[in-house]
Design a protein around this motif. Structure first.
Motif: not given
Lengths: 239, 202
Positions: A48, A75, A95, B89, B134, B138, B140, B144
């Protein structure tokens, strides 16, 4: 309990706080360190934000239905740059999360080390942010400065700043040997991590006589049996 | 939540994210700005943990650090996700913004010389495009976390709406991020906040 895999360099750096928390939570995890057998450049593209540490969590709700290949391809726009099949074969599933502090915060909550009430969490978060933004960032500015003259100037400023911040942190100690009145939390561990792993050995001994409560915290964390046991068995690294 | 007091300068700066969190959920609080009501930062500083602003006073106790405050308020009003993995997240997105982009902003706006400002601006724009690509990946669903707005969406909105224009760049090529920003801009509560807030440079 989910399966945890932590990925970082072979050093303490920004990965050690999470490792301390795993030790305190007595939680098994894979302590993966980049090196000959684990290539960072290969993994970087699927990490990430392209940074380390990152934490992999294999939770049922994300489970088998999330194909890692599809997730990674979408991603991170891998476009064939990484051998996805090789990653799958290594058994990496689930994840991935980045950012050392958010990983540590998640672990602290999972192991009940984040504070007992929302206000305690807020207080702990504030202390963590102070340590990172107001102390560590200045230390890093010094550490990475190449010009010798500027470095000497920055050093003086940094030492003064650290002393000032320690005085302020001293006032935040509410427990007998912990920042929070409810007892040990990740704020204490983070302070220990900074003082003992990052700072103490590199400079003249820091005088803690005017911050006795901080000294209490350091003693309390360092004498914790799980912390002691982790320190004994962890790889010895310079940083 | 009744009776929380947020202290900051008369500016968006590091307090606006918390203001957006309150606004989005239509929760009231006292929005105190230094030099209004005869309150000066210098007088207030000793009451804060680290001598900094913003600060949040809850039940007479003053707390510090803009992101810690934003997280606390978001937890209280229900913007931190439904479980700890969603929270993680959100946290990592907040951290990516505050540790990988924000550090450049200080020099962009307050650099001692024009060279320093220009160099910081170049670095900031580079970091923004790298990180936002990026972040785009992320998203979705609509946001987010999927269909629910969280503090991560508000943080991106805050950055794109309030700071990006001054940097002379945009993220219009990122369709999901652009969607989040326009959805939030059209949200009734956010619209009301944007209309009513003091107009400030920063």
């Amino acid at each position: 309990m989910p399966t945890y895999k932590l990925y970082y360099f072979n050093g303490k750096g920004f990965g050690e706080l999470s490792r301390y928390l795993f030790a305190l939570g007595q939680q098994e995890y894979e302590d993966n360190r980049f090196g000959d057998d684990l290539n960072w450049e290969d993994l970087k593209v699927s990490a990430p934000f392209g940074r380390a540490p990152f934490l992999e969590i294999d939770g049922e709700r994300f489970g088998q239905s999330v194909s890692i290949a599809r997730y990674l391809a979408n991603a991170f726009n891998l476009a064939g740059k990484t051998d996805l099949e090789k990653l799958k074969a290594d058994g990496i599933d689930g994840e991935r999360f980045g950012q050392s502090v958010s990983i540590a915060r998640y672990l602290a909550n999972a192991f009940n080390l984040a504070g007992k009430t929302d206000l305690e969490k807020l207080k702990a978060d504030g202390i963590i942010d102070c340590i990172h933004k107001d102390i560590i960032s200045k230390f890093l500015a010094f550490h990475f400065e190449k010009d010798e003259e500027r470095k000497a100037g920055i050093k003086k400023e940094m030492l003064e700043n650290t002393n000032e911040m320690y005085k302020k942190l001293e006032k935040q100690v509410s427990g007998e040997n912990s920042f929070l009145s409810s007892g040990l939390s990740w704020a204490d561990v983070a302070f220990y991590n900074f003082h003992s792993d990052l700072y103490a050995d590199r400079f003249e001994a820091i005088d803690l006589t005017s911050t006795p409560k901080l000294k209490n915290i350091l003693d309390h964390v360092s004498s914790n049996e799980h912390i002691k046991s982790w320190i004994e068995k962890r790889p010895v690294t310079e940083g | 939540m009744a009776g929380c007091k947020l202290y900051y300068f008369n500016a968006k700066g590091r307090a606006e994210l918390t203001r957006y969190a309150y606004a989005f959920k239509d929760v009231s609080y006292e929005d105190i700005r230094f030099d209004d009501n005869n309150l000066k930062l210098e007088d207030f500083k000793p009451r804060t943990p680290f001598g900094s602003a913003p600060a949040l006073e809850v039940n007479g106790v003053v707390y510090a650090q803009s992101m810690a405050i934003a997280r606390y308020v978001a937890r209280e009003v229900g913007l931190m996700g439904a479980n700890s993995l969603e929270t993680l997240k959100i946290d990592m997105i907040l951290d990516a913004l505050s540790s990988d982009i924000f550090p450049f902003l200080r020099d962009v706006f307050m650099g001692e010389t024009d060279e320093i400002k220009a160099a910081a601006k170049t670095k900031a724009v580079e970091a923004i495009h790298k990180i936002f690509a990026k972040l785009e990946a992320l998203v979705s669903g609509d946001y987010f976390l999927g269909s629910e707005v969280s503090l991560a969406d508000l943080a991106v909105f805050n950055f794109v709406n309030d700071f990006l224009p001054a940097l002379g760049t945009n993220v219009d090529d990122l369709s999901k991020i652009t969607n989040i920003v326009s959805s939030l801009k059209a949200n009734e509560n956010i619209k009301k906040h944007l209309e009513n807030r003091p107009k400030t440079d920063m």
